[in-house]
Design an enzyme around this catalytic site. Structure first.
Site, mmCIF file in Angstrom:
data_model
loop_
_atom_site.group_PDB
_atom_site.id
_atom_site.type_symbol
_atom_site.label_atom_id
_atom_site.label_comp_id
_atom_site.label_asym_id
_atom_site.label_seq_id
_atom_site.Cartn_x
_atom_site.Cartn_y
_atom_site.Cartn_z
ATOM 1 N N HIS A 18 -57.452 48.050 -26.208
ATOM 2 C CA HIS A 18 -57.876 47.004 -26.252
ATOM 3 C C HIS A 18 -59.293 48.054 -26.328
ATOM 4 O O HIS A 18 -59.497 49.095 -25.726
ATOM 5 C CB HIS A 18 -58.031 46.151 -24.793
ATOM 6 C CG HIS A 18 -58.526 46.331 -23.795
ATOM 7 N ND1 HIS A 18 -57.078 47.253 -23.317
ATOM 8 C CD2 HIS A 18 -59.160 46.081 -22.799
ATOM 9 C CE1 HIS A 18 -57.418 47.237 -21.840
ATOM 10 N NE2 HIS A 18 -59.250 46.949 -21.632
ATOM 11 N N HIS A 29 -61.880 48.667 -24.588
ATOM 12 C CA HIS A 29 -63.713 48.727 -22.829
ATOM 13 C C HIS A 29 -62.973 49.893 -23.376
ATOM 14 O O HIS A 29 -62.277 50.948 -23.230
ATOM 15 C CB HIS A 29 -62.126 48.034 -21.781
ATOM 16 C CG HIS A 29 -62.681 46.710 -21.475
ATOM 17 N ND1 HIS A 29 -62.041 45.393 -20.349
ATOM 18 C CD2 HIS A 29 -63.638 46.186 -21.384
ATOM 19 C CE1 HIS A 29 -62.233 44.938 -20.319
ATOM 20 N NE2 HIS A 29 -62.707 44.295 -21.687
ATOM 21 N N ASP A 48 -62.743 52.361 -21.231
ATOM 22 C CA ASP A 48 -62.245 52.864 -19.727
ATOM 23 C C ASP A 48 -60.711 53.764 -20.928
ATOM 24 O O ASP A 48 -59.733 53.768 -20.417
ATOM 25 C CB ASP A 48 -62.164 52.789 -18.627
ATOM 26 C CG ASP A 48 -61.211 51.632 -18.526
ATOM 27 O OD1 ASP A 48 -61.635 50.202 -19.088
ATOM 28 O OD2 ASP A 48 -60.490 51.581 -17.985
ATOM 29 N N HIS A 49 -60.905 53.171 -22.268
ATOM 30 C CA HIS A 49 -59.910 52.865 -22.824
ATOM 31 C C HIS A 49 -60.183 53.852 -24.181
ATOM 32 O O HIS A 49 -59.223 53.832 -25.331
ATOM 33 C CB HIS A 49 -58.155 51.701 -23.492
ATOM 34 C CG HIS A 49 -58.677 51.427 -21.909
ATOM 35 N ND1 HIS A 49 -56.873 51.578 -21.480
ATOM 36 C CD2 HIS A 49 -59.232 50.180 -20.886
ATOM 37 C CE1 HIS A 49 -56.393 50.727 -20.308
ATOM 38 N NE2 HIS A 49 -58.158 50.233 -20.127
ATOM 39 N N HIS A 84 -57.512 39.009 -20.689
ATOM 40 C CA HIS A 84 -57.950 40.203 -20.698
ATOM 41 C C HIS A 84 -59.374 40.907 -21.670
ATOM 42 O O HIS A 84 -60.768 40.768 -21.133
ATOM 43 C CB HIS A 84 -57.112 41.291 -19.967
ATOM 44 C CG HIS A 84 -57.826 42.882 -20.291
ATOM 45 N ND1 HIS A 84 -58.997 42.567 -18.740
ATOM 46 C CD2 HIS A 84 -58.295 44.026 -20.221
ATOM 47 C CE1 HIS A 84 -59.081 43.168 -18.507
ATOM 48 N NE2 HIS A 84 -59.078 44.404 -19.219
ATOM 49 N N ASP A 126 -54.041 46.592 -19.818
ATOM 50 C CA ASP A 126 -54.642 46.227 -19.220
ATOM 51 C C ASP A 126 -54.357 44.456 -18.969
ATOM 52 O O ASP A 126 -54.538 44.002 -18.197
ATOM 53 C CB ASP A 126 -56.160 46.048 -18.855
ATOM 54 C CG ASP A 126 -56.547 47.341 -18.053
ATOM 55 O OD1 ASP A 126 -56.089 48.109 -18.728
ATOM 56 O OD2 ASP A 126 -58.590 47.663 -18.587
ATOM 57 N N HIS A 156 -53.477 51.080 -15.423
ATOM 58 C CA HIS A 156 -54.319 51.407 -14.432
ATOM 59 C C HIS A 156 -53.450 51.849 -12.831
ATOM 60 O O HIS A 156 -52.247 50.732 -13.267
ATOM 61 C CB HIS A 156 -54.975 50.370 -14.010
ATOM 62 C CG HIS A 156 -56.788 50.530 -14.452
ATOM 63 N ND1 HIS A 156 -57.682 51.566 -14.864
ATOM 64 C CD2 HIS A 156 -56.709 50.070 -15.593
ATOM 65 C CE1 HIS A 156 -58.449 51.028 -15.738
ATOM 66 N NE2 HIS A 156 -58.347 50.199 -16.482
HETATM 67 FE FE FE Z 1 -59.183 49.474 -17.840
HETATM 68 ZN ZN ZN Z 2 -59.779 46.900 -19.693
#
Ligand code: FE
Ligand code: ZN
Length: 256
Positions: free
Chosen positions: A57, A59, A61-62, A115, A134, A172
Site C-alpha cells: 500500500h 503509505h 512507511d511502506h 486501511h 497493514d 509492524h
Molecule cells: Fe505501516
Molecule cells: Zn499503512
C-alpha cells in the site's frame, strides 16, 4: 523444487522489512520499501541483489525507499492498481485475482481495502507464506483510514481464510499492545493469555514476535474471532453480523 528464502528485519521505529529470494531464478524482492538504507543494509548482510519491490500500500512507511532503491538497482516495482498513482516508481499494477510469477513461484494477489483504498496482500501458496502489509497484525489489524469497516472486515476475512499453516508477514511490531487490547475483550481465552505472556517475553529481549500464522490468529486475534461468544457478550452484540462485531472491536481498539 524451488526454495523461497525469506529474511525479515526491523526498520524505522516499528516496521518490518522482508526480503524474498528464489536462488535458482537469481531474483530477490523486497516487500515494501520502508527505508532504502535499511533495505540496502539487509541486502548487503545476505549478499543478495534486489530485482523487485512488491508494494502492499502507498503509505510513506511502506514506499519511501522505492525511488532510491530503483535508482540504485534498476529493480521492477509491482504494486496495487487501486492506488497506483500514489506508489512512487510503480512499473506493474496488480489487483484482485491476479497471479504473477516470482521465479519458480506463483504469487496470488488479493485486494484488502480499508486501511488504504487499494491495499493488496501477496500469497505464495507453494511457500505457505503471505505478505499482508497493514491489513492484519499479530492479534490486531490495521486502522481503517481510507475505506469502510465493512471493506476492512472483508480484507481481514480473506487473510483468515488462507490455509491455517500459512505464515503471515506483517508490516509492524504492534503485538504486545494488540495482545493487551485483545485480552480486554476476550479475557477467558486461554490461548490468548498464553500468547500475551510469550510475546511480552520476546519483546523484553527485543526479539520479533512476527511472523505469525493464520492458525495462531484464528485462536487469538479478536478482529478475526468475531464469532466468539465471549467477545460478543462483552460487546453486547450477541446477534449482530460478523462485520458489525468487527466494526465494534475496531472502534474499541481505537479508543483503548
Ligand atoms: Fe505501516
Ligand atoms: Zn499503512
Amino acid at each position: 523444487m524451488a526454495n523461497l528464502e525469506i529474511h525479515q528485519f526491523p526498520c524505522l521505529s516499528d516496521n518490518y522489512g522482508v526480503l524474498l529470494r528464489d536462488a535458482d531464478a537469481g531474483i530477490v524482492a523486497s516487500i515494501d520499501a520502508p527505508d532504502a538504507a535499511a533495505v540496502e543494509a539487509a541486502l548487503k548482510d545476505k549478499g543478495w541483489t534486489l530485482t523487485h519491490i512488491l508494494v502492499t500500500h502507498h503509505h510513506w512507511d511502506h514506499t519511501q525507499g522505492n525511488e532510491a532503491l530503483k535508482a540504485a538497482t534498476g529493480c521492477t516495482i509491482i504494486g496495487p492498481q487501486g492506488e497506483a498513482d500514489k506508489v512512487p516508481g510503480i512499473d506493474t499494477k496488480v489487483g484482485e485475482g491476479d497471479t504473477f510469477k516470482f521465479g519458480g513461484f506463483d504469487v496470488e494477489v488479493s485486494e484488502t481495502p480499508g486501511h488504504t483504498a487499494g491495499h493488496i496482500v501477496y500469497h505464495v501458496p507453494a511457500a505457505k507464506a503471505a505478505f499482508v502489509g497493514d491489513t492484519l497484525f499479530a492479534m490486531g489489524c490495521g486502522r481503517v483510514i481510507e475505506g469502510t469497516m465493512e471493506q476492512m472486515w472483508g480484507g481481514v476475512e480473506k487473510v483468515a481464510k488462507l490455509p491455517p499453516e500459512t505464515v503471515l508477514y506483517c508490516g509492524h511490531e504492534y503485538t504486545v499492545a494488540n495482545a493487551e487490547f485483545a485480552i480486554s475483550v476476550e479475557p477467558g481465552n486461554e490461548a490468548l493469555q498464553k500468547r500475551l505472556t510469550e510475546v511480552k517475553a520476546l519483546r523484553a529481549e527485543a526479539k520479533p514476535t512476527l511472523p505469525t500464522t493464520v492458525a495462531k490468529e484464528l485462536a487469538t486475534n479478536p478482529f478475526i474471532r468475531v464469532d466468539s461468544p465471549e467477545i460478543r457478550a462483552n460487546l453486547g452484540l450477541q446477534n449482530a453480523s460478523d462485520a458489525d462485531v468487527f466494526a465494534e472491536v475496531r472502534t474499541r481498539k481505537n479508543n483503548f
